[in-house]
Scaffold this motif. Structure first.
Motif, PDB file in Angstrom:
ATOM      1  N   VAL A 201      16.186 -15.065  58.550  1.00  0.00           N
ATOM      2  CA  VAL A 201      15.353 -14.351  57.582  1.00  0.00           C
ATOM      3  C   VAL A 201      15.550 -12.855  57.828  1.00  0.00           C
ATOM      4  O   VAL A 201      14.851 -12.259  58.661  1.00  0.00           O
ATOM      5  CB  VAL A 201      13.861 -14.711  57.714  1.00  0.00           C
ATOM      6  N   PRO A 202      16.498 -12.227  57.146  1.00  0.00           N
ATOM      7  CA  PRO A 202      16.681 -10.790  57.329  1.00  0.00           C
ATOM      8  C   PRO A 202      15.420 -10.019  56.922  1.00  0.00           C
ATOM      9  O   PRO A 202      14.649 -10.465  56.065  1.00  0.00           O
ATOM     10  CB  PRO A 202      17.846 -10.462  56.378  1.00  0.00           C
ATOM     11  N   GLU A 203      15.216  -8.871  57.537  1.00  0.00           N
ATOM     12  CA  GLU A 203      14.012  -8.080  57.250  1.00  0.00           C
ATOM     13  C   GLU A 203      13.897  -7.750  55.767  1.00  0.00           C
ATOM     14  O   GLU A 203      12.800  -7.805  55.194  1.00  0.00           O
ATOM     15  CB  GLU A 203      14.011  -6.785  58.064  1.00  0.00           C
ATOM     16  N   ALA A 204      15.013  -7.410  55.126  1.00  0.00           N
ATOM     17  CA  ALA A 204      14.967  -7.062  53.704  1.00  0.00           C
ATOM     18  C   ALA A 204      14.490  -8.236  52.855  1.00  0.00           C
ATOM     19  O   ALA A 204      13.788  -8.058  51.850  1.00  0.00           O
ATOM     20  CB  ALA A 204      16.346  -6.598  53.232  1.00  0.00           C
ATOM     21  N   ILE A 205      14.851  -9.452  53.255  1.00  0.00           N
ATOM     22  CA  ILE A 205      14.412 -10.650  52.525  1.00  0.00           C
ATOM     23  C   ILE A 205      12.914 -10.865  52.724  1.00  0.00           C
ATOM     24  O   ILE A 205      12.177 -11.171  51.780  1.00  0.00           O
ATOM     25  CB  ILE A 205      15.213 -11.869  52.998  1.00  0.00           C
ATOM     26  N   ALA A 206      12.442 -10.714  53.957  1.00  0.00           N
ATOM     27  CA  ALA A 206      11.010 -10.848  54.217  1.00  0.00           C
ATOM     28  C   ALA A 206      10.213  -9.825  53.413  1.00  0.00           C
ATOM     29  O   ALA A 206       9.146 -10.147  52.854  1.00  0.00           O
ATOM     30  CB  ALA A 206      10.735 -10.683  55.711  1.00  0.00           C
ATOM     31  N   GLN A 207      10.725  -8.617  53.311  1.00  0.00           N
ATOM     32  CA  GLN A 207      10.037  -7.579  52.545  1.00  0.00           C
ATOM     33  C   GLN A 207       9.991  -7.921  51.052  1.00  0.00           C
ATOM     34  O   GLN A 207       8.989  -7.657  50.381  1.00  0.00           O
ATOM     35  CB  GLN A 207      10.711  -6.221  52.760  1.00  0.00           C
ATOM     36  N   ARG A 208      11.047  -8.507  50.541  1.00  0.00           N
ATOM     37  CA  ARG A 208      11.050  -8.908  49.132  1.00  0.00           C
ATOM     38  C   ARG A 208      10.028 -10.019  48.873  1.00  0.00           C
ATOM     39  O   ARG A 208       9.365 -10.043  47.840  1.00  0.00           O
ATOM     40  CB  ARG A 208      12.447  -9.378  48.709  1.00  0.00           C
ATOM     41  N   ALA A 209       9.911 -10.943  49.819  1.00  0.00           N
ATOM     42  CA  ALA A 209       8.916 -12.003  49.679  1.00  0.00           C
ATOM     43  C   ALA A 209       7.509 -11.411  49.687  1.00  0.00           C
ATOM     44  O   ALA A 209       6.648 -11.802  48.892  1.00  0.00           O
ATOM     45  CB  ALA A 209       9.075 -13.025  50.799  1.00  0.00           C
TER      46      ALA A 209
END
Length: 216
Positions: A201-209
């Motif tokens: 789970v890359p940080e950018a993906i977590a932020q988008r979620a």
């Protein structure tokens, strides 16, 4: 009660002090991550499920970059993974319902921002729970899911799916690239993101979620 149904619901709670300080707290076999100061009013809740062979602490590390934005509840599966993968819904559903009820009775949770989230097997389970319990979960956040297996559907929660194109644990072609079109055809509001990476789970993906959870 239908199999896979959760009865716990957020409760109206006044301006009472939070029952626990900021930080990580044991809640039976679950963990509860309390933010420092996510803002005024009721708290968003992220109900985060670990992958096969994992545990709550490892699940928290997956979404650590966004943990300060919500109350994060992290249960532990009874077996090596979640019950639907070990014979069917039942033991974990009861434990999940109980720990959710405990949190809802003590904390001011925003009923418009209750997310079932998970990674890997936990993502598959969270997605299934969200689809079966749309009256509770407003969002489903599935990081690298393998499948969805709802026994029935309720409502249309907003769904977020992400998957690494180089995932060697759950192949994207066999998993999310098959799952996402089915969810769209079924009418779910869906955000689907692929990224250059593996089972993570890359940080950018977590932020988008998180952005989807926070959106009006």
């Amino acid at each position: 009660m239908e199999e896979g149904h959760l009865a716990a619901r957020p409760q109206p709670i006044g301006a009472a002090p939070w029952p626990l300080p900021a930080g990580l707290h044991p809640l039976g076999e679950a963990l509860l991550r309390v933010p420092v100061a996510p803002g005024a009013g009721p708290l968003p809740l992220i109900f985060m499920l670990h992958g096969a062979g994992g545990d709550p602490a490892r699940a928290l590390r997956r979404i650590d970059p966004i943990a300060e934005a919500a109350l994060v509840l992290l249960p532990k599966s009874r077996g090596a993974t979640w019950d639907v993968l070990e014979g069917g819904y039942g033991p974990d559903i009861a434990r999940i319902d109980a720990v959710l009820a405990e949190v809802f009775a003590a904390w001011p949770v925003d009923p418009a921002r209750v997310a079932a989230a998970g990674f890997s097997d936990g993502a598959s389970y969270a997605l299934s729970l969200a689809m079966m319990n749309g009256a509770l979960f407003t969002h489903g956040l599935a990081f690298s899911p393998g499948f969805a297996a709802p026994l029935h559907v309720e409502g249309k929660p907003r769904l977020f799916l992400s998957h690494g194109t180089g995932d060697r644990v759950l192949n994207i072609d066999l998993c999310s690239r098959r799952l996402a079109p089915k969810l769209k055809r079924a009418g779910y509001p869906l955000t689907y993101l692929e990224f250059d990476g593996g089972h993570e789970v890359p940080e950018a993906i977590a932020q988008r979620a998180l952005a989807m959870l926070q959106a009006d």
